[in-house]
Design a protein around this motif. Structure first.
Motif, PDB file in Angstrom:
ATOM      1  N   ALA A 155     -14.269 -15.599  -6.073  1.00 50.28           N
ATOM      2  CA  ALA A 155     -14.735 -16.221  -7.323  1.00 50.28           C
ATOM      3  C   ALA A 155     -13.843 -17.382  -7.760  1.00 50.28           C
ATOM      4  CB  ALA A 155     -14.794 -15.169  -8.432  1.00 50.28           C
ATOM      5  N   GLY A 156     -12.706 -17.541  -7.062  1.00 50.56           N
ATOM      6  CA  GLY A 156     -11.863 -18.698  -7.334  1.00 50.56           C
ATOM      7  C   GLY A 156     -10.644 -18.423  -8.195  1.00 50.56           C
ATOM      8  N   PHE A 157     -10.386 -17.150  -8.506  1.00 48.34           N
ATOM      9  CA  PHE A 157      -9.152 -16.856  -9.249  1.00 48.34           C
ATOM     10  C   PHE A 157      -7.977 -17.120  -8.320  1.00 48.34           C
ATOM     11  CE2 PHE A 157     -10.720 -15.235 -13.163  1.00 48.34           C
ATOM     12  CZ  PHE A 157     -11.945 -14.668 -12.878  1.00 48.34           C
ATOM     13  N   ASP A 158      -7.021 -17.906  -8.787  1.00 49.95           N
ATOM     14  CA  ASP A 158      -5.897 -18.264  -7.917  1.00 49.95           C
ATOM     15  C   ASP A 158      -4.661 -18.572  -8.741  1.00 49.95           C
ATOM     16  OD1 ASP A 158      -5.129 -21.035  -5.701  1.00 49.95           O
ATOM     17  OD2 ASP A 158      -4.372 -18.990  -5.791  1.00 49.95           O
ATOM     18  N   PRO A 159      -3.514 -17.833  -8.579  1.00 45.61           N
ATOM     19  CA  PRO A 159      -3.454 -16.704  -7.664  1.00 45.61           C
ATOM     20  C   PRO A 159      -4.023 -15.443  -8.290  1.00 45.61           C
ATOM     21  CG  PRO A 159      -1.330 -16.948  -8.696  1.00 45.61           C
ATOM     22  CD  PRO A 159      -2.218 -18.045  -9.256  1.00 45.61           C
ATOM     23  N   VAL A 160      -4.610 -14.604  -7.454  1.00 40.15           N
ATOM     24  CA  VAL A 160      -4.953 -13.260  -7.888  1.00 40.15           C
ATOM     25  C   VAL A 160      -3.659 -12.457  -7.829  1.00 40.15           C
ATOM     26  CG1 VAL A 160      -6.172 -11.146  -7.248  1.00 40.15           C
ATOM     27  CG2 VAL A 160      -7.337 -13.362  -7.115  1.00 40.15           C
ATOM     28  N   LYS A 161      -3.358 -11.747  -8.917  1.00 43.11           N
ATOM     29  CA  LYS A 161      -2.127 -10.954  -8.921  1.00 43.11           C
ATOM     30  C   LYS A 161      -2.482  -9.472  -8.839  1.00 43.11           C
ATOM     31  CE  LYS A 161       0.290 -14.527 -11.423  1.00 43.11           C
ATOM     32  NZ  LYS A 161       0.547 -15.054 -12.778  1.00 43.11           N
ATOM     33  N   VAL A 162      -1.680  -8.752  -8.069  1.00 41.52           N
ATOM     34  CA  VAL A 162      -1.897  -7.317  -7.910  1.00 41.52           C
ATOM     35  C   VAL A 162      -0.702  -6.589  -8.528  1.00 41.52           C
ATOM     36  CG1 VAL A 162      -1.972  -5.454  -6.204  1.00 41.52           C
ATOM     37  CG2 VAL A 162      -3.384  -7.496  -5.906  1.00 41.52           C
ATOM     38  N   ASN A 163      -0.974  -5.725  -9.514  1.00 39.58           N
ATOM     39  CA  ASN A 163       0.093  -4.970 -10.181  1.00 39.58           C
ATOM     40  C   ASN A 163       0.255  -3.609  -9.512  1.00 39.58           C
ATOM     41  OD1 ASN A 163       0.195  -7.056 -11.986  1.00 39.58           O
ATOM     42  ND2 ASN A 163      -0.635  -5.903 -13.714  1.00 39.58           N
ATOM     43  N   ALA A 164       1.465  -3.286  -9.099  1.00 43.61           N
ATOM     44  CA  ALA A 164       1.722  -1.981  -8.471  1.00 43.61           C
ATOM     45  C   ALA A 164       2.870  -1.286  -9.195  1.00 43.61           C
ATOM     46  CB  ALA A 164       2.073  -2.169  -6.995  1.00 43.61           C
ATOM     47  N   VAL A 165       2.541  -0.171  -9.870  1.00 42.64           N
ATOM     48  CA  VAL A 165       3.583   0.623 -10.533  1.00 42.64           C
ATOM     49  C   VAL A 165       4.248   1.485  -9.459  1.00 42.64           C
ATOM     50  CG1 VAL A 165       4.061   2.417 -12.233  1.00 42.64           C
ATOM     51  CG2 VAL A 165       2.326   0.664 -12.709  1.00 42.64           C
ATOM     52  N   VAL A 166       5.563   1.391  -9.366  1.00 42.02           N
ATOM     53  CA  VAL A 166       6.285   2.146  -8.325  1.00 42.02           C
ATOM     54  C   VAL A 166       6.939   3.370  -8.941  1.00 42.02           C
ATOM     55  CG1 VAL A 166       8.035   2.051  -6.523  1.00 42.02           C
ATOM     56  CG2 VAL A 166       6.783  -0.022  -7.134  1.00 42.02           C
ATOM     57  N   GLU A 167       6.630   4.521  -8.396  1.00 44.00           N
ATOM     58  CA  GLU A 167       7.225   5.776  -8.897  1.00 44.00           C
ATOM     59  C   GLU A 167       7.909   6.485  -7.737  1.00 44.00           C
ATOM     60  OE1 GLU A 167       5.749   9.785 -11.326  1.00 44.00           O
ATOM     61  OE2 GLU A 167       4.359   8.101 -11.071  1.00 44.00           O
ATOM     62  N   ARG A 168       9.189   6.843  -7.929  1.00 43.30           N
ATOM     63  CA  ARG A 168       9.941   7.462  -6.841  1.00 43.30           C
ATOM     64  C   ARG A 168       9.289   8.787  -6.426  1.00 43.30           C
ATOM     65  NH1 ARG A 168      14.431   5.794  -5.188  1.00 43.30           N
ATOM     66  NH2 ARG A 168      15.190   4.900  -7.162  1.00 43.30           N
ATOM     67  N   GLY A 169       9.170   8.939  -5.116  1.00 47.47           N
ATOM     68  CA  GLY A 169       8.596  10.182  -4.598  1.00 47.47           C
ATOM     69  C   GLY A 169       7.075  10.214  -4.648  1.00 47.47           C
ATOM     70  N   VAL A 170       6.481   9.138  -5.188  1.00 47.41           N
ATOM     71  CA  VAL A 170       5.016   9.076  -5.255  1.00 47.41           C
ATOM     72  C   VAL A 170       4.499   7.987  -4.320  1.00 47.41           C
ATOM     73  CG1 VAL A 170       3.010   8.653  -6.729  1.00 47.41           C
ATOM     74  CG2 VAL A 170       4.945   9.997  -7.590  1.00 47.41           C
ATOM     75  N   ASN A 171       4.943   6.727  -4.548  1.00 45.84           N
ATOM     76  CA  ASN A 171       4.446   5.627  -3.696  1.00 45.84           C
ATOM     77  C   ASN A 171       5.543   4.648  -3.302  1.00 45.84           C
ATOM     78  OD1 ASN A 171       4.861   4.602  -6.254  1.00 45.84           O
ATOM     79  ND2 ASN A 171       3.115   3.203  -6.160  1.00 45.84           N
ATOM     80  N   ASP A 172       6.813   5.031  -3.513  1.00 47.34           N
ATOM     81  CA  ASP A 172       7.896   4.082  -3.194  1.00 47.34           C
ATOM     82  C   ASP A 172       8.022   3.840  -1.698  1.00 47.34           C
ATOM     83  OD1 ASP A 172      10.832   6.200  -3.201  1.00 47.34           O
ATOM     84  OD2 ASP A 172       8.728   6.798  -3.275  1.00 47.34           O
ATOM     85  N   ASP A 173       7.389   4.672  -0.889  1.00 44.57           N
ATOM     86  CA  ASP A 173       7.414   4.448   0.572  1.00 44.57           C
ATOM     87  C   ASP A 173       6.394   3.406   1.004  1.00 44.57           C
ATOM     88  OD1 ASP A 173       5.462   7.449   1.475  1.00 44.57           O
ATOM     89  OD2 ASP A 173       5.192   5.875  -0.037  1.00 44.57           O
ATOM     90  N   GLU A 174       5.674   2.823   0.036  1.00 48.31           N
ATOM     91  CA  GLU A 174       4.674   1.800   0.365  1.00 48.31           C
ATOM     92  C   GLU A 174       5.063   0.405  -0.128  1.00 48.31           C
ATOM     93  OE1 GLU A 174       0.948   4.319  -0.903  1.00 48.31           O
ATOM     94  OE2 GLU A 174       0.287   2.586   0.291  1.00 48.31           O
ATOM     95  N   ILE A 175       6.295   0.238  -0.564  1.00 53.65           N
ATOM     96  CA  ILE A 175       6.703  -1.073  -1.104  1.00 53.65           C
ATOM     97  C   ILE A 175       6.483  -2.175  -0.064  1.00 53.65           C
ATOM     98  CG2 ILE A 175       8.707  -2.429  -1.861  1.00 53.65           C
ATOM     99  CD1 ILE A 175       9.751   0.161  -3.211  1.00 53.65           C
ATOM    100  N   VAL A 176       6.941  -1.945   1.161  1.00 55.32           N
ATOM    101  CA  VAL A 176       6.777  -2.980   2.199  1.00 55.32           C
ATOM    102  C   VAL A 176       5.298  -3.160   2.551  1.00 55.32           C
ATOM    103  CG1 VAL A 176       7.309  -3.600   4.587  1.00 55.32           C
ATOM    104  CG2 VAL A 176       9.106  -2.657   3.105  1.00 55.32           C
ATOM    105  N   ASP A 177       4.539  -2.066   2.629  1.00 51.69           N
ATOM    106  CA  ASP A 177       3.101  -2.167   2.945  1.00 51.69           C
ATOM    107  C   ASP A 177       2.370  -2.996   1.897  1.00 51.69           C
ATOM    108  OD1 ASP A 177       2.894   1.319   4.059  1.00 51.69           O
ATOM    109  OD2 ASP A 177       3.737  -0.482   4.997  1.00 51.69           O
ATOM    110  N   LEU A 178       2.701  -2.751   0.629  1.00 49.21           N
ATOM    111  CA  LEU A 178       2.040  -3.501  -0.448  1.00 49.21           C
ATOM    112  C   LEU A 178       2.459  -4.978  -0.409  1.00 49.21           C
ATOM    113  CD1 LEU A 178       2.316  -0.749  -3.183  1.00 49.21           C
ATOM    114  CD2 LEU A 178       0.163  -1.864  -2.529  1.00 49.21           C
TER     115      LEU A 178
END
Ligand code: SF4
Length: 331
Positions: A155-178
Protein backbone atom coordinates in the motif's frame (compact mmCIF):
# COMPACT_ATOMS: atom_id res chain seq x y z
CA UNK A 1 -7.39 35.49 24.56
CA UNK A 2 -10.09 33.17 23.12
CA UNK A 3 -8.96 30.92 20.26
CA UNK A 4 -5.32 31.71 20.85
CA UNK A 5 -2.57 29.12 20.30
CA UNK A 6 -1.34 27.72 23.61
CA UNK A 7 1.46 25.15 23.65
CA UNK A 8 1.21 22.48 26.36
CA UNK A 9 4.44 22.85 28.33
CA UNK A 10 5.27 21.05 31.57
CA UNK A 11 7.32 22.29 34.50
CA UNK A 12 10.46 20.69 32.99
CA UNK A 13 10.09 22.70 29.80
CA UNK A 14 8.98 19.72 27.71
CA UNK A 15 6.56 20.77 24.96
CA UNK A 16 3.83 18.31 23.92
CA UNK A 17 3.86 17.57 20.20
CA UNK A 18 2.56 13.98 20.04
CA UNK A 19 -0.90 12.67 20.96
CA UNK A 20 -1.75 9.00 21.28
CA UNK A 21 -5.47 8.32 20.86
CA UNK A 22 -6.95 4.97 21.88
CA UNK A 23 -9.99 4.60 19.61
CA UNK A 24 -11.28 1.43 21.29
CA UNK A 25 -10.51 -0.78 24.29
CA UNK A 26 -11.46 -3.88 22.29
CA UNK A 27 -9.15 -6.23 20.47
CA UNK A 28 -9.37 -9.42 18.46
CA UNK A 29 -6.21 -10.80 20.12
CA UNK A 30 -5.52 -11.69 23.76
CA UNK A 31 -1.78 -11.11 24.11
CA UNK A 32 -0.54 -12.54 27.38
CA UNK A 33 1.47 -9.43 28.28
CA UNK A 34 -1.55 -7.22 27.69
CA UNK A 35 -4.87 -8.91 28.40
CA UNK A 36 -6.35 -11.78 30.36
CA UNK A 37 -7.81 -14.59 28.25
CA UNK A 38 -11.32 -14.01 29.55
CA UNK A 39 -13.19 -11.59 31.68
CA UNK A 40 -12.16 -8.24 30.25
CA UNK A 41 -14.81 -5.67 31.17
CA UNK A 42 -15.37 -3.80 27.90
CA UNK A 43 -16.53 -0.21 27.75
CA UNK A 44 -20.17 0.26 26.80
CA UNK A 45 -20.71 1.82 23.38
CA UNK A 46 -21.92 5.14 24.75
CA UNK A 47 -18.87 5.43 27.02
CA UNK A 48 -16.53 5.45 24.02
CA UNK A 49 -15.98 8.78 22.24
CA UNK A 50 -17.74 9.21 18.92
CA UNK A 51 -15.86 10.09 15.73
CA UNK A 52 -17.11 13.69 16.05
CA UNK A 53 -15.76 13.88 19.61
CA UNK A 54 -12.38 12.44 18.57
CA UNK A 55 -12.28 14.91 15.68
CA UNK A 56 -13.07 17.88 17.91
CA UNK A 57 -10.56 17.01 20.61
CA UNK A 58 -7.88 16.26 17.97
CA UNK A 59 -8.58 19.60 16.31
CA UNK A 60 -8.10 21.37 19.64
CA UNK A 61 -4.78 19.60 20.24
CA UNK A 62 -3.54 20.39 16.72
CA UNK A 63 -4.89 23.89 16.09
CA UNK A 64 -4.85 25.30 19.62
CA UNK A 65 -2.01 23.39 21.27
CA UNK A 66 0.45 22.78 18.42
CA UNK A 67 0.36 18.99 18.39
CA UNK A 68 2.09 17.75 15.21
CA UNK A 69 1.67 13.99 15.41
CA UNK A 70 -1.28 11.73 16.26
CA UNK A 71 -0.97 7.98 16.73
CA UNK A 72 -4.09 5.81 16.73
CA UNK A 73 -3.98 2.86 19.09
CA UNK A 74 -6.43 0.61 20.94
CA UNK A 75 -7.02 -2.17 22.08
CA UNK A 76 -6.80 -2.84 18.37
CA UNK A 77 -7.75 0.26 16.32
CA UNK A 78 -8.78 -1.71 13.23
CA UNK A 79 -11.61 -3.44 15.11
CA UNK A 80 -13.30 -0.04 15.51
CA UNK A 81 -16.04 0.03 12.85
CA UNK A 82 -15.44 2.50 9.99
CA UNK A 83 -11.90 3.20 11.17
CA UNK A 84 -11.09 4.46 7.65
CA UNK A 85 -13.67 7.25 8.12
CA UNK A 86 -12.03 8.35 11.36
CA UNK A 87 -8.63 8.36 9.65
CA UNK A 88 -10.07 10.58 6.90
CA UNK A 89 -11.44 13.03 9.48
CA UNK A 90 -8.16 13.25 11.40
CA UNK A 91 -5.99 13.38 8.26
CA UNK A 92 -7.92 16.52 7.28
CA UNK A 93 -6.18 18.23 10.22
CA UNK A 94 -2.96 17.91 8.18
CA UNK A 95 -1.19 16.14 11.02
CA UNK A 96 1.44 13.36 10.93
CA UNK A 97 -1.06 10.52 11.39
CA UNK A 98 0.19 7.08 12.44
CA UNK A 99 -1.31 3.84 13.73
CA UNK A 100 -0.14 0.92 15.86
CA UNK A 101 -1.96 -2.29 14.94
CA UNK A 102 -1.65 -6.04 15.35
CA UNK A 103 -1.80 -6.22 11.56
CA UNK A 104 -4.41 -8.99 11.35
CA UNK A 105 -6.84 -6.85 9.32
CA UNK A 106 -4.44 -5.03 7.04
CA UNK A 107 -4.95 -7.24 4.01
CA UNK A 108 -8.40 -5.71 3.70
CA UNK A 109 -7.64 -2.26 5.13
CA UNK A 110 -4.07 -1.19 4.26
CA UNK A 111 -4.86 0.47 0.93
CA UNK A 112 -7.95 2.26 2.23
CA UNK A 113 -6.09 3.53 5.30
CA UNK A 114 -3.31 4.82 3.08
CA UNK A 115 -5.78 6.50 0.71
CA UNK A 116 -7.58 8.03 3.70
CA UNK A 117 -4.39 9.80 4.74
CA UNK A 118 -2.68 7.52 7.23
CA UNK A 119 1.07 8.17 6.93
CA UNK A 120 2.79 5.63 9.18
CA UNK A 121 2.13 2.11 10.42
CA UNK A 122 3.64 0.13 13.27
CA UNK A 123 2.65 -3.54 13.29
CA UNK A 124 3.08 -5.68 16.40
CA UNK A 125 4.84 -9.03 15.85
CA UNK A 126 6.62 -10.71 18.75
CA UNK A 127 7.41 -14.09 17.18
CA UNK A 128 7.75 -15.79 13.78
CA UNK A 129 6.81 -19.22 15.15
CA UNK A 130 3.21 -20.23 14.65
CA UNK A 131 2.86 -22.24 17.83
CA UNK A 132 4.47 -19.55 19.96
CA UNK A 133 2.35 -16.87 18.25
CA UNK A 134 -0.77 -18.80 19.16
CA UNK A 135 0.47 -19.12 22.72
CA UNK A 136 1.41 -15.42 23.07
CA UNK A 137 -1.71 -13.96 21.41
CA UNK A 138 -4.13 -16.79 22.11
CA UNK A 139 -5.02 -16.59 18.41
CA UNK A 140 -3.74 -18.73 15.52
CA UNK A 141 -3.32 -15.75 13.17
CA UNK A 142 0.39 -15.45 12.39
CA UNK A 143 -0.30 -15.88 8.68
CA UNK A 144 -2.77 -13.01 8.70
CA UNK A 145 -0.26 -10.71 10.39
CA UNK A 146 2.52 -11.63 7.95
CA UNK A 147 0.13 -11.05 5.05
CA UNK A 148 -0.85 -7.76 6.71
CA UNK A 149 2.77 -6.63 6.73
CA UNK A 150 3.02 -7.39 3.02
CA UNK A 151 -0.22 -5.50 2.40
CA UNK A 152 1.16 -2.48 4.26
CA UNK A 153 4.31 -2.52 2.12
CA UNK A 154 2.20 -2.94 -1.00
CA UNK A 155 0.00 0.00 0.00
CA UNK A 156 3.06 2.23 0.06
CA UNK A 157 3.73 2.67 3.77
CA UNK A 158 7.46 3.28 4.02
CA UNK A 159 9.09 2.39 6.26
CA UNK A 160 6.73 -0.15 7.71
CA UNK A 161 7.79 -0.63 11.32
CA UNK A 162 7.39 -3.87 13.22
CA UNK A 163 7.14 -3.67 17.03
CA UNK A 164 8.42 -6.71 18.95
CA UNK A 165 8.09 -6.85 22.74
CA UNK A 166 10.93 -9.01 24.07
CA UNK A 167 10.31 -11.05 27.21
CA UNK A 168 13.03 -13.22 28.73
CA UNK A 169 12.25 -16.91 28.51
CA UNK A 170 9.36 -16.25 26.13
CA UNK A 171 10.73 -14.95 22.80
CA UNK A 172 14.24 -13.64 23.51
CA UNK A 173 15.64 -16.55 21.48
CA UNK A 174 14.13 -14.96 18.36
CA UNK A 175 15.89 -11.59 18.46
CA UNK A 176 18.20 -12.48 15.56
CA UNK A 177 15.36 -14.16 13.60
CA UNK A 178 13.19 -11.06 13.94
CA UNK A 179 16.10 -8.82 12.94
CA UNK A 180 16.68 -11.06 9.90
CA UNK A 181 12.96 -10.87 9.08
CA UNK A 182 13.22 -7.09 8.97
CA UNK A 183 16.29 -7.22 6.76
CA UNK A 184 14.61 -9.61 4.31
CA UNK A 185 11.22 -7.81 4.15
CA UNK A 186 12.68 -4.29 4.19
CA UNK A 187 10.78 -3.35 7.33
CA UNK A 188 12.25 -1.68 10.41
CA UNK A 189 11.98 -3.85 13.51
CA UNK A 190 11.63 -1.99 16.85
CA UNK A 191 12.39 -4.17 19.84
CA UNK A 192 10.47 -2.99 22.91
CA UNK A 193 11.57 -3.70 26.47
CA UNK A 194 8.86 -5.49 28.45
CA UNK A 195 7.04 -2.97 30.67
CA UNK A 196 4.98 -3.43 33.85
CA UNK A 197 1.61 -2.91 32.17
CA UNK A 198 0.58 -6.53 31.73
CA UNK A 199 -2.94 -7.50 32.81
CA UNK A 200 -1.77 -10.53 34.80
CA UNK A 201 0.72 -8.43 36.77
CA UNK A 202 3.49 -10.99 36.40
CA UNK A 203 6.06 -8.45 35.20
CA UNK A 204 9.37 -8.68 37.07
CA UNK A 205 12.60 -6.90 36.24
CA UNK A 206 14.32 -10.22 35.46
CA UNK A 207 11.91 -10.76 32.58
CA UNK A 208 13.24 -7.61 30.89
CA UNK A 209 15.78 -8.06 28.11
CA UNK A 210 17.56 -4.71 28.03
CA UNK A 211 18.64 -2.63 25.05
CA UNK A 212 22.36 -3.45 25.43
CA UNK A 213 21.70 -7.18 25.40
CA UNK A 214 19.37 -6.90 22.38
CA UNK A 215 21.89 -4.85 20.40
CA UNK A 216 24.82 -7.12 21.31
CA UNK A 217 22.82 -10.16 20.24
CA UNK A 218 22.04 -8.65 16.83
CA UNK A 219 25.47 -7.08 16.28
CA UNK A 220 27.16 -10.43 16.88
CA UNK A 221 25.50 -11.64 13.68
CA UNK A 222 24.73 -8.43 11.74
CA UNK A 223 27.24 -5.64 12.51
CA UNK A 224 25.59 -2.32 13.38
CA UNK A 225 26.43 1.35 13.74
CA UNK A 226 24.40 3.71 15.94
CA UNK A 227 22.31 6.44 14.33
CA UNK A 228 22.76 9.81 16.05
CA UNK A 229 20.30 11.15 18.60
CA UNK A 230 16.62 10.50 18.40
CA UNK A 231 15.11 13.76 19.68
CA UNK A 232 11.75 12.95 21.34
CA UNK A 233 11.21 9.73 19.39
CA UNK A 234 11.07 6.72 21.77
CA UNK A 235 13.42 4.42 19.81
CA UNK A 236 17.20 4.38 19.64
CA UNK A 237 18.23 3.25 16.15
CA UNK A 238 21.08 1.42 14.45
CA UNK A 239 22.04 0.98 10.81
CA UNK A 240 23.21 -2.38 9.49
CA UNK A 241 26.76 -1.92 8.23
CA UNK A 242 25.95 -3.99 5.15
CA UNK A 243 23.26 -1.49 4.16
CA UNK A 244 20.28 -3.80 4.80
CA UNK A 245 18.27 -1.19 6.68
CA UNK A 246 17.74 -0.10 10.25
CA UNK A 247 16.74 -1.60 13.57
CA UNK A 248 15.52 0.10 16.72
CA UNK A 249 15.09 -0.50 20.42
CA UNK A 250 12.65 1.27 22.78
CA UNK A 251 14.47 1.03 26.15
CA UNK A 252 11.64 2.21 28.43
CA UNK A 253 12.94 0.27 31.46
CA UNK A 254 16.74 0.21 31.24
CA UNK A 255 17.33 3.63 29.57
CA UNK A 256 14.21 5.72 30.20
CA UNK A 257 13.78 8.62 27.75
CA UNK A 258 11.28 10.59 29.81
CA UNK A 259 13.54 13.65 29.81
CA UNK A 260 12.64 14.28 26.16
CA UNK A 261 9.04 13.12 26.36
CA UNK A 262 6.64 15.09 24.13
CA UNK A 263 3.74 12.60 24.40
CA UNK A 264 0.31 12.56 26.00
CA UNK A 265 -2.59 10.16 25.68
CA UNK A 266 -6.35 10.08 25.37
CA UNK A 267 -8.20 6.90 26.30
CA UNK A 268 -11.13 5.56 24.27
CA UNK A 269 -13.56 6.95 26.83
CA UNK A 270 -12.00 10.41 26.80
CA UNK A 271 -9.67 10.36 29.82
CA UNK A 272 -6.53 12.47 29.39
CA UNK A 273 -3.23 10.94 30.57
CA UNK A 274 0.03 12.88 30.63
CA UNK A 275 2.09 9.68 30.80
CA UNK A 276 1.78 6.02 29.83
CA UNK A 277 2.29 5.16 33.51
CA UNK A 278 0.17 7.99 34.89
CA UNK A 279 -1.86 7.13 37.98
CA UNK A 280 -4.05 10.22 37.55
CA UNK A 281 -6.40 11.08 34.67
CA UNK A 282 -8.36 14.12 33.57
CA UNK A 283 -11.93 13.80 32.33
CA UNK A 284 -12.20 15.42 28.91
CA UNK A 285 -15.36 13.51 27.93
CA UNK A 286 -17.53 15.26 30.51
CA UNK A 287 -16.36 18.61 29.15
CA UNK A 288 -16.95 17.50 25.55
CA UNK A 289 -20.47 16.31 26.35
CA UNK A 290 -21.20 19.10 28.83
CA UNK A 291 -21.03 21.97 26.35
CA UNK A 292 -17.59 23.20 27.37
CA UNK A 293 -15.86 25.66 25.07
CA UNK A 294 -12.56 24.92 23.34
CA UNK A 295 -10.93 27.36 25.76
CA UNK A 296 -12.18 25.41 28.78
CA UNK A 297 -10.81 22.20 27.30
CA UNK A 298 -7.46 23.81 26.53
CA UNK A 299 -7.37 25.04 30.13
CA UNK A 300 -7.82 21.52 31.46
CA UNK A 301 -5.12 20.11 29.13
CA UNK A 302 -2.67 22.88 30.00
CA UNK A 303 -3.10 22.52 33.75
CA UNK A 304 -2.79 18.72 33.54
CA UNK A 305 0.43 18.97 31.49
CA UNK A 306 1.68 21.65 33.86
CA UNK A 307 1.65 18.99 36.58
CA UNK A 308 3.19 16.23 34.43
CA UNK A 309 5.77 14.28 36.40
CA UNK A 310 9.41 13.90 35.37
CA UNK A 311 8.85 10.34 34.25
CA UNK A 312 7.92 6.80 35.18
CA UNK A 313 9.47 5.37 38.31
CA UNK A 314 9.86 1.77 37.21
CA UNK A 315 12.26 -0.08 39.52
CA UNK A 316 12.00 2.67 42.10
CA UNK A 317 10.26 2.20 45.45
CA UNK A 318 7.85 4.96 44.46
CA UNK A 319 6.65 3.06 41.39
CA UNK A 320 2.91 2.37 41.31
CA UNK A 321 1.41 0.36 38.50
CA UNK A 322 -1.36 2.25 36.69
CA UNK A 323 -4.86 0.93 37.38
CA UNK A 324 -5.25 0.30 33.65
CA UNK A 325 -3.69 -2.39 31.50
CA UNK A 326 -1.94 -1.57 28.23
CA UNK A 327 -5.09 -2.39 26.23
CA UNK A 328 -7.04 0.22 28.22
CA UNK A 329 -4.39 2.91 27.69
CA UNK A 330 -3.15 2.30 24.15
CA UNK A 331 0.57 1.93 23.23
S1 SF4 B 1 7.00 6.88 30.64
FE1 SF4 B 1 5.71 8.68 30.59
S2 SF4 B 1 7.08 10.42 30.77
FE2 SF4 B 1 8.30 8.65 30.24
S3 SF4 B 1 8.49 8.72 28.03
FE3 SF4 B 1 6.72 7.41 28.50
S4 SF4 B 1 4.95 8.74 28.50
FE4 SF4 B 1 6.78 10.04 28.60
Amino acid sequence: MAGERRDLVDSFGRVIRDLRISVTDRCNFRCTYCMPEEGMKWLDREEVLSFEEFERIARIFVERCGVEGIRLTGGEPTVRADIVTLVQKLAALNVDLAMTTNGSRLTSLAHDLRAAGLRRLNISLDTLRRERFTEMTRRDELDKVLAGIDAAIDAGFDPVKVNAVVERGVNDDEIVDLAQFGRERGVEVRFIEFMPLDASGHWVNDSVVGQDEIVETIAAVFPLEPVPARGAAPADRWRYLDGRGMVGVIPSVTKPFCGDCDRVRLTAEGQFRTCLFATEEFDVRTLLRGGASDDEIVELLASAVGDKWAGHQINQVSFTRPARTMSQIGG
